[in-house]
Scaffold this active site. Structure first.
Site, mmCIF file in Angstrom:
data_model
loop_
_atom_site.group_PDB
_atom_site.id
_atom_site.type_symbol
_atom_site.label_atom_id
_atom_site.label_comp_id
_atom_site.label_asym_id
_atom_site.label_seq_id
_atom_site.Cartn_x
_atom_site.Cartn_y
_atom_site.Cartn_z
ATOM 1 N N HIS A 54 0.827 -1.204 0.000
ATOM 2 C CA HIS A 54 0.000 0.000 0.000
ATOM 3 C C HIS A 54 0.865 1.259 0.000
ATOM 4 C CE1 HIS A 54 -2.304 3.136 2.313
ATOM 5 N NE2 HIS A 54 -3.132 2.890 1.327
ATOM 6 N N GLU A 57 2.051 1.863 -3.443
ATOM 7 C CA GLU A 57 0.956 2.452 -4.236
ATOM 8 C C GLU A 57 0.952 3.970 -4.101
ATOM 9 O OE1 GLU A 57 -3.419 3.657 -3.516
ATOM 10 O OE2 GLU A 57 -3.134 1.561 -2.924
ATOM 11 N N HIS A 58 1.066 4.450 -2.862
ATOM 12 C CA HIS A 58 1.122 5.899 -2.635
ATOM 13 C C HIS A 58 2.370 6.508 -3.265
ATOM 14 C CE1 HIS A 58 -1.936 6.991 0.629
ATOM 15 N NE2 HIS A 58 -2.214 5.739 0.297
ATOM 16 N N GLU A 134 -4.023 7.875 7.608
ATOM 17 C CA GLU A 134 -5.018 6.957 7.057
ATOM 18 C C GLU A 134 -5.265 5.780 8.000
ATOM 19 O OE1 GLU A 134 -5.847 4.512 2.852
ATOM 20 O OE2 GLU A 134 -3.941 5.562 3.170
#
Length: 427
Positions: A54, A57-58, A134
């Site tokens: 993840h 991905e960022h 997040e």
């Protein structure tokens, strides 16, 4: 290059370096949706680097060796397009939807983004703060929290870990760990390029040429098979400032490759999808006990799980669970009716048909099929499989699964006292 399938509208190809291309033409539309997807997600991680897929991905949105973060996003958004990505347990997907006249430029931007990330130390340090926010937000969301706590306990160690990672694991990630993980996992053997909409064969040839540049891993590890456990005691988590009790029930369900997969999908739709579903109509509408209630069926290659989620005030919890038992017991004892069976079938087929109106839903369906099963399938073929489902067999499938052991998860206010046995079983 090995050609696996080609029809008038659907193409599936496997290249000599292991990368795959799936495309579905929709000539009457003015858009194209395209995606670079990698078979890498949280199941490939360990406790120490949990969340790294993840994080990557960022990081890929923060710039490449050729483009700044602004140069990645601006050309796509300027023409009305969208650019986004998501990370799951088995995949990471980078996608865009644009007017078909801008497809060529968009594929070049997406390719540069996934092939040449800069992994700037400064950008990684800044984005780490965003991801930690997040994660903190997911702890505040009761639905996210009850799902994450439940999956950690009922799914195996590979599938159960959180996709976002933890505050502790993400805090340790840096330029070196991200770069090493990217180089090890973003290989041609794990890559699928998907496209849907108004494109031509030249566009597919360009995609092939770009995919050929990805390095090929010498050897891929054995596939990771997931599993689900049953927990004898209720999973109870407490949280400050809650006004409601959040209930999550879970039970084993067919895997994606199981012969009962389609029948169980029909059941899930009629059980908890939409305002006409059994749960919504018989519990929310008749008794007014909940605002949110529904079911979710998640199926992977080797296992599946059915979830029922609802929230209510603490004094209504026992009555809510009793009503759920009544509904599920009725289904087991009497079976679903012909009318309910038709509802499930027609709603499932209708949602498939409506998804053909947009290129993003078409892309998602084809990508999911190739990612999980290695095949591409037309909407008509999918609908035909649903039509073949038998009423009597579907009831048998439902009985076989609903009579198994249910897991019970509760997220409750900090001072809530559980005054009854919360184990949920029909018998």
């Amino acid at each position: 290059m090995q050609r696996i399938l080609k029809t008038t509208d659907i193409t599936l190809k496997k290249l000599n370096n292991g990368a795959m291309i799936v495309g579905e033409k929709k000539r009457e539309t003015r858009t194209v949706s395209l995606a670079f997807a990698f078979k890498v997600g949280s199941i490939n991680e360990n406790e120490k680097n949990n969340g790294i897929s993840h994080f990557i991905e960022h990081a890929l949105f923060k710039g490449t060796n050729n483009r700044s973060s602004y140069d990645i996003k601006e050309p796509i958004e300027r023409v009305g397009g969208t650019l986004n990505a998501y990370t799951g347990r088995i995949s990471t997907v980078y996608f865009a939807q644009v007017p078909y006249t801008h497809a060529q430029n968009t594929i070049e931007i997406l390719y540069d983004m996934v092939r040449n990330p800069s992994f700037s130390e400064h950008e990684i340090s800044t984005e780490k703060k965003v991801i930690l926010e997040e994660i903190a937000e997911s702890y505040d969301d009761p639905v996210d929290l009850i799902y994450n706590k439940t999956l950690l306990k009922i799914w195996d160690k590979h599938y159960g870990k959180p996709v976002l990672g933890t505050t502790e694991s993400v805090s340790t990630l840096n330029h070196i760990s991200l770069s090493n993980y990217y180089n090890a996992h973003y290989t041609s053997n794990r890559l699928i390029f998907a496209v849907a909409g108004n494109y031509n064969n030249d566009f597919l040839e360009k995609a092939e040429a770009l995919l050929q540049s990805f390095p090929q891993a010498r050897e891929l590890p054995a596939p990771i098979a997931g599993s689900m456990k049953t927990i004898k005691e209720p999973i109870v988590e407490r949280k400050k400032d809650l006004k409601q009790v959040h209930l999550l029930l879970s039970i084993k369900a067919p895997s994606r490759k199981d012969k009962d997969f389609e029948a169980f999908k029909i059941f899930n739709v009629l059980l908890g999808s939409g305002m006409s579903s059994i749960l919504f109509h018989n519990i929310r509408e008749k008794h007014g006990m909940v605002y949110s209630i529904g079911s979710e069926y998640i199926a992977y290659e080797n296992f599946g799980t059915l979830f029922i989620y609802a929230s209510t005030t603490p004094n209504n919890l026992q009555k809510l669970m009793d009503l759920l038992k009544i509904e599920l017991k009725r289904i087991v004892n009497a079976g679903i009716t012909n009318e309910e069976f038709r509802y499930g079938k027609e709603r499932l087929k209708g949602k498939l048909m409506m998804a053909t109106e947009g290129t993003l839903p078409i892309l998602s369906r084809q990508l999911d099929s190739v990612m999980t099963l290695g095949v591409a399938e037309s909407t008509d073929d999918h609908i035909a499989r649903i039509d073949k489902q038998d009423f009597v067999n579907t009831n048998e499938v439902i009985r076989n699964y609903l009579t198994s052991h249910w897991n019970t998860s509760l997220l409750v206010p900090e001072t809530f006292e559980l005054s009854f046995d919360a184990n949920f079983n029909i018998y």
